[in-house]
Motif scaffolding. Structure first.
Motif, short mmCIF file in Angstrom:
data_model
loop_
_atom_site.label_atom_id
_atom_site.label_comp_id
_atom_site.label_asym_id
_atom_site.label_seq_id
_atom_site.Cartn_x
_atom_site.Cartn_y
_atom_site.Cartn_z
N UNK A 1 0.80 -1.23 0.00
CA UNK A 1 0.00 0.00 0.00
C UNK A 1 0.84 1.28 0.00
N UNK A 2 2.10 1.18 0.34
CA UNK A 2 2.94 2.38 0.38
C UNK A 2 4.40 1.98 0.27
N UNK A 3 5.23 2.96 0.00
CA UNK A 3 6.66 2.72 -0.07
C UNK A 3 7.40 4.05 -0.19
N UNK A 4 8.54 4.13 0.48
CA UNK A 4 9.34 5.34 0.47
C UNK A 4 10.79 5.01 0.17
N UNK A 5 11.42 5.83 -0.67
CA UNK A 5 12.85 5.75 -0.90
C UNK A 5 13.52 6.76 0.04
N UNK A 6 14.33 6.24 0.95
CA UNK A 6 15.00 7.10 1.92
C UNK A 6 16.40 7.42 1.41
N UNK A 7 16.50 8.54 0.73
CA UNK A 7 17.76 8.95 0.11
C UNK A 7 18.40 10.01 1.00
N UNK B 1 22.17 1.05 -1.03
CA UNK B 1 23.59 1.32 -0.83
C UNK B 1 24.11 0.49 0.35
N UNK B 2 25.41 0.51 0.55
CA UNK B 2 25.99 0.01 1.79
C UNK B 2 25.52 0.93 2.92
N UNK B 3 24.93 0.36 3.96
CA UNK B 3 24.36 1.13 5.06
C UNK B 3 25.18 0.84 6.31
N UNK C 1 28.09 5.01 10.20
CA UNK C 1 28.56 6.36 9.84
C UNK C 1 27.61 7.05 8.87
N UNK C 2 27.01 6.31 7.94
CA UNK C 2 26.13 6.99 6.99
C UNK C 2 24.65 6.83 7.32
N UNK C 3 24.36 6.46 8.59
CA UNK C 3 23.00 6.61 9.12
C UNK C 3 22.14 5.37 8.94
N UNK C 4 22.59 4.25 9.50
CA UNK C 4 21.75 3.05 9.49
C UNK C 4 20.53 3.24 10.39
N UNK D 1 23.30 7.30 1.59
CA UNK D 1 22.63 6.14 2.16
C UNK D 1 21.21 6.06 1.59
N UNK D 2 21.02 5.16 0.63
CA UNK D 2 19.72 4.98 0.00
C UNK D 2 19.12 3.65 0.42
N UNK D 3 17.90 3.72 0.94
CA UNK D 3 17.14 2.54 1.28
C UNK D 3 15.71 2.68 0.77
N UNK D 4 15.03 1.58 0.63
CA UNK D 4 13.63 1.57 0.19
C UNK D 4 12.81 0.85 1.25
N UNK D 5 11.68 1.44 1.63
CA UNK D 5 10.84 0.87 2.68
C UNK D 5 9.43 0.63 2.14
#
Length: 248
Positions: free
Chosen positions: A90-96, A128-130, A133-136, A203-207
């Motif tokens: 139902x939803x999804x966000x790219x956390x860039x 990306x590698x999380x 340092x780059x905000x896991x 730091x790019x992740x997708x949720x």
């Protein structure tokens, strides 16, 4: 829609209910993610999406590369082991979060969502590698056992509201660095946040966020034209607006 066999053991499901999260697991290998990352950089981050407010949300609705990653069998099979075989994406966000990116404050996701009842599993997938340092992602195991009041957040944080620090102990947090292609699962009440990106690496992740057909989604509050996608099983209620996966 196909139903994948559960990929979680009984003990892993019990751990999820105890701690409010589980993982990390691998959706794809770092080598596979390298090609996916290139497609995301070239065709997703540089283009407008279906949500007119921001181009980094709901891209599973218009980009097949995002949809396929969000619904990878290694993810869906585990979510089915927790909330059953009938799943709506139902939803999804790219956390860039670029170098210098703001802190995301401690929060419970249910504070922000127009869904009722609030039943959700989020998969946070590392593109990306999380690292620390780059905000896991950091979260507090067991924090899903109660609802935390939210208050106005300071202006230097990413969100306008944050969990009231008087109601939880942030010293109980754990850090969850992830290799590219790995993911964690957590529910709608698990307290989590991420520090500012203090490194020189993005730091790019997708949720992606999954729910079940008994949950009523206020589609228009998200944005006009919003719809969910039936990922597996059946929409046995029929009151949510559904759409098909993107073709390309």
């Amino acid at each position: 829609m196909p139903i994948s066999p559960s990929l979680l053991s009984t003990e892993e499901v019990a751990r999820f209910h105890r701690d409010g999260y589980i993982g990390p697991f691998a959706a794809v290998s770092p080598e596979e993610m390298s090609g996916i990352r290139q497609r995301i950089d070239e065709t997703v981050l540089t283009t407008p999406g279906p949500n007119p407010k921001v181009n980094t949300t709901m891209r599973h609705l218009d980009k097949r590369v995002i949809y396929d990653l969000c619904t990878h069998p290694n993810i869906v099979g585990r979510i089915q082991g927790i909330i059953g075989p009938h799943l709506l994406l139902w939803a999804g966000t790219m956390w860039n979060k670029e170098p210098g990116g703001k802190e995301i404050p401690w929060h419970q996701d249910l504070n922000y969502w127009p869904v009722e009842p609030i039943i959700n599993i989020t998969a946070w997938i590392a593109v990306d590698e999380v690292t620390v340092e780059n905000s896991c992602v950091e979260l507090i195991p067991g924090s899903h056992k109660k609802v935390i009041p939210h208050i106005k957040a300071p202006a230097d944080k990413w969100f306008e509201e944050e969990a009231d620090p008087k109601f939880f102990d942030a010293s109980q947090r754990i850090q969850l660095p992830l290799r590219p292609g790995e993911f964690i699962l957590f529910n709608e009440k698990t307290l989590h946040h991420s520090e500012p990106n203090r490194s020189n690496k993005r730091r790019l992740g997708i949720a992606p966020r999954f729910t079940v057909p008994i949950v009523r989604i206020d589609h228009d509050q998200l944005f006009p034209g919003h719809a969910a996608i039936l990922v597996s099983g059946e929409d046995y209620m029929g009151f949510n607006r559904l759409t098909n996966p993107p073709a390309a």
